[in-house]
Design a protein around this motif. Structure first.
Motif, PDB file in Angstrom:
ATOM      1  N   GLY A   1      46.917  33.367  38.342  1.00  0.00           N
ATOM      2  CA  GLY A   1      46.988  34.781  38.450  1.00  0.00           C
ATOM      3  C   GLY A   1      45.414  34.666  38.909  1.00  0.00           C
ATOM      4  O   GLY A   1      44.916  36.374  39.244  1.00  0.00           O
ATOM      5  N   GLY A   2      44.360  34.501  39.233  1.00  0.00           N
ATOM      6  CA  GLY A   2      43.258  34.947  40.324  1.00  0.00           C
ATOM      7  C   GLY A   2      41.869  35.150  39.237  1.00  0.00           C
ATOM      8  O   GLY A   2      41.360  35.390  39.123  1.00  0.00           O
ATOM      9  N   HIS A   3      41.972  34.460  37.575  1.00  0.00           N
ATOM     10  CA  HIS A   3      41.136  34.844  36.773  1.00  0.00           C
ATOM     11  C   HIS A   3      40.532  33.852  36.995  1.00  0.00           C
ATOM     12  O   HIS A   3      40.735  32.912  36.043  1.00  0.00           O
ATOM     13  CB  HIS A   3      42.291  34.814  35.077  1.00  0.00           C
ATOM     14  N   TRP A   4      39.195  33.651  37.752  1.00  0.00           N
ATOM     15  CA  TRP A   4      37.952  32.613  37.937  1.00  0.00           C
ATOM     16  C   TRP A   4      37.197  32.710  36.621  1.00  0.00           C
ATOM     17  O   TRP A   4      36.748  31.788  36.607  1.00  0.00           O
ATOM     18  CB  TRP A   4      37.249  32.899  38.713  1.00  0.00           C
ATOM     19  N   ALA A   5      37.024  33.645  35.929  1.00  0.00           N
ATOM     20  CA  ALA A   5      36.210  33.637  34.771  1.00  0.00           C
ATOM     21  C   ALA A   5      36.637  33.123  33.431  1.00  0.00           C
ATOM     22  O   ALA A   5      35.905  32.574  33.247  1.00  0.00           O
ATOM     23  CB  ALA A   5      36.482  34.812  34.409  1.00  0.00           C
ATOM     24  N   TRP A   6      38.051  33.167  33.271  1.00  0.00           N
ATOM     25  CA  TRP A   6      38.704  32.048  32.849  1.00  0.00           C
ATOM     26  C   TRP A   6      38.877  30.704  32.927  1.00  0.00           C
ATOM     27  O   TRP A   6      39.050  29.603  31.880  1.00  0.00           O
ATOM     28  CB  TRP A   6      40.047  32.695  32.127  1.00  0.00           C
TER      29      TRP A   6
ATOM     30  N   ALA B   1      47.354  28.676  34.532  1.00  0.00           N
ATOM     31  CA  ALA B   1      47.571  29.582  33.349  1.00  0.00           C
ATOM     32  C   ALA B   1      46.634  31.198  34.878  1.00  0.00           C
ATOM     33  O   ALA B   1      46.581  32.297  35.515  1.00  0.00           O
ATOM     34  CB  ALA B   1      48.177  30.498  33.027  1.00  0.00           C
ATOM     35  N   ALA B   2      45.731  30.981  34.583  1.00  0.00           N
ATOM     36  CA  ALA B   2      44.423  31.441  34.547  1.00  0.00           C
ATOM     37  C   ALA B   2      44.029  31.371  36.602  1.00  0.00           C
ATOM     38  O   ALA B   2      43.984  32.427  36.774  1.00  0.00           O
ATOM     39  CB  ALA B   2      42.563  30.795  34.478  1.00  0.00           C
ATOM     40  N   LEU B   3      44.555  29.723  37.208  1.00  0.00           N
ATOM     41  CA  LEU B   3      44.532  29.438  38.312  1.00  0.00           C
ATOM     42  C   LEU B   3      45.987  30.168  39.341  1.00  0.00           C
ATOM     43  O   LEU B   3      45.871  31.452  40.106  1.00  0.00           O
ATOM     44  CB  LEU B   3      44.711  28.020  39.324  1.00  0.00           C
TER      45      LEU B   3
END
Length: 496
Positions: A420-425, A416-418
């Protein structure tokens, strides 16, 4: 998202509500029976524990093939709302399994380990039954008043269970827990009052329709969230968690870490999804707290000197993974939210089973060695392989290694993080995994010391060994059957 939570108007009424009432009331009745009979053997508890599972099977059969069931309970002018869907069925099953494991562990533990006073043994059973019933109420409730009732019953019974050891340290830690829980309850009640005064209703589906964005809504949501996060021991409101687990009985710690703190998270997440579904910035702030929880809890677990404190600090860290649901579900697209939805609830179930198993296995090791400190595990691999095996299998799920359910859950969250491009998570998940491995391998380092001096060890009763092993096996092997709980979660609604 309202469909996922079982609050859709399309949910059909249930023709026969007897199964619903059995699911709610049966654990309490069995707890009262336990207070009278005070079982000293495991088999009567096992027989009685099958009854709630049969009631849950009956309830599941009535929901099968539908997106869910809903209804109301009218008590004069007071109307309470309930719902049953795939998510609630999964949480109910988790509650009954961990509750049954704690109950099966208790007779031998109370008899051979703590040698509890008569009054402590008598109160343990009804408090445990009421705790399980209050958790069932929280999973089924669909209005803020019912949730408040369930939350208060759960909190008070949890405090009562924490006070049962009767030691001064346990009383101090338990009373601190009670005080902070009451502060959280006050904040939650104030939030409910604002909601009721502003929009005149407390049912979750109705509030989702009529609640208007603005300062009032945010103040109410802030109060509700603050109270719930305090009860959930979410970072940085976790100060009460480690002390109460340090002195609580082992079966109490297992059910508390496995279930109790999850209930507050469950309520908070569904309130955000229903009332402020586009609050991306605020959700990212909670994500920042999630990252801090993962790192701080992991570091403290790695540095802790006592075995139970390691497991307790691990709970603080693991709760951070659940808090990642806020930034991954709030304000994200449908594909990301779908993966995060499945990963979040699978992580909750995986952590519940694994953490309960870790506490039970830790209790076995402490009983066997007579040492509460990590150094006391020296030589445990040779003398107590079964207890260490149970702890290790549960730890595999906590770390997130295959084939455990924890691995599947973290993989979904990472995906899910990948997506959405949510590298912090993604970094939070990676760092948390490394820290989890660090404190787990630290424990195993001590247990494999072969030149440990000979000492006197106690035999662990076989029911305590067996219960810890079975619960750890469930956390490990259910990763291979993860499609079943995921099917339940997907069946909770057609849209994320």
């Amino acid at each position: 998202m309202i469909e996922r939570l079982g609050l859709s108007p399309a949910a059909t009424p249930m023709e026969n509500e007897a199964a619903l009432w059995l699911v709610l009331v049966l654990p309490l009745l069995l707890g009262v029976l336990g207070a009278i009979a005070r079982p000293s053997r495991t088999w009567p508890v096992a027989v009685a524990g099958l009854l709630p599972l049969l009631a849950l099977g009956w309830l599941s059969s009535q929901v099968a093939g539908t997106t869910g069931k809903s209804g109301v309970v009218e008590l004069g002018d007071l109307v309470l709302y309930w719902r049953v869907n795939g998510l609630t069925l999964l949480l109910l099953l988790l509650t009954y399994l961990i509750g049954l494991a704690s109950a099966l562990y208790a007779p031998a533990y109370l008899r051979d380990d703590v040698q509890a006073l008569t009054w402590g043994q008598a109160w343990f059973w009804p408090l445990l039954g009421l705790l399980i019933s209050s958790l069932a109420l929280i999973w089924l409730a669909a209005d803020l008043l019912s949730l408040y009732i369930g939350l208060e019953l759960m909190g008070l019974t949890a405090v009562g269970l924490m006070l049962l050891p009767g030691k001064v340290e346990a009383l101090v830690a338990g009373l601190r827990y009670l005080l902070l829980a009451l502060v959280g309850s006050l904040a939650f009640l104030l939030g409910i009052s604002l909601m009721l005064g502003a929009w005149g209703r407390l049912d979750l589906a109705g509030l989702a329709e009529v609640a208007e964005p603005g300062v009032l809504l945010w103040v109410a949501v802030g109060l509700l969230t603050g109270g719930l996060m305090l009860k959930a021991a979410a970072f940085p409101l976790h100060v009460w968690l480690v002390p109460v687990h340090a002195w609580a009985w082992i079966p109490v710690s297992a059910i508390h870490a496995g279930l109790v703190i999850k209930a507050s998270f469950f309520i908070a997440l569904q309130l955000w999804l229903l009332l402020v579904p586009e609050a991306t910035v605020a959700a990212w702030m909670i994500g920042g707290l999630a990252g801090a929880a993962v790192v701080w809890g992991g570091v403290k677990a790695w540095r802790s000197a006592k075995l139970k404190e390691v497991v307790a600090w691990s709970t603080v860290s693991q709760l951070g993974y659940l808090l990642l649901a806020f930034p991954l579900l709030i304000g994200t697209d449908a594909a990301v939210a779908d993966l995060a939805w499945q990963g979040t609830w699978l992580q909750l179930a995986a952590h519940g089973l694994a953490k309960a198993a870790m506490f039970l296995a830790a209790g076995n090791l402490i009983l066997a060695t007579g040492a509460a400190r990590v150094e006391g595990l020296a030589g445990a691999s040779r003398r107590f392989p079964l207890s260490l095996l149970s702890f290790g299998m549960a730890a595999i799920s906590v770390v997130g290694l295959p084939p455990s359910m924890g691995f599947t859950a973290k993989w979904l969250l990472l995906h899910a993080a990948l997506s959405g491009g949510h590298w912090a998570w993604m970094m939070v998940l990676a760092v948390g995994t490394l820290l989890s491995a660090a404190y787990v391998f630290r424990l195993f380092h001590y247990s494999f010391i072969e030149d440990a001096p000979e000492a006197e060890f106690r035999r662990v009763p076989w029911p305590m060994e067996t219960v810890a092993l079975l619960l750890a096996l469930a956390a490990l092997l259910l990763g291979l059957a993860a499609e079943w709980p995921l099917t339940l979660l997907r069946g909770a609604g057609d849209e994320p």
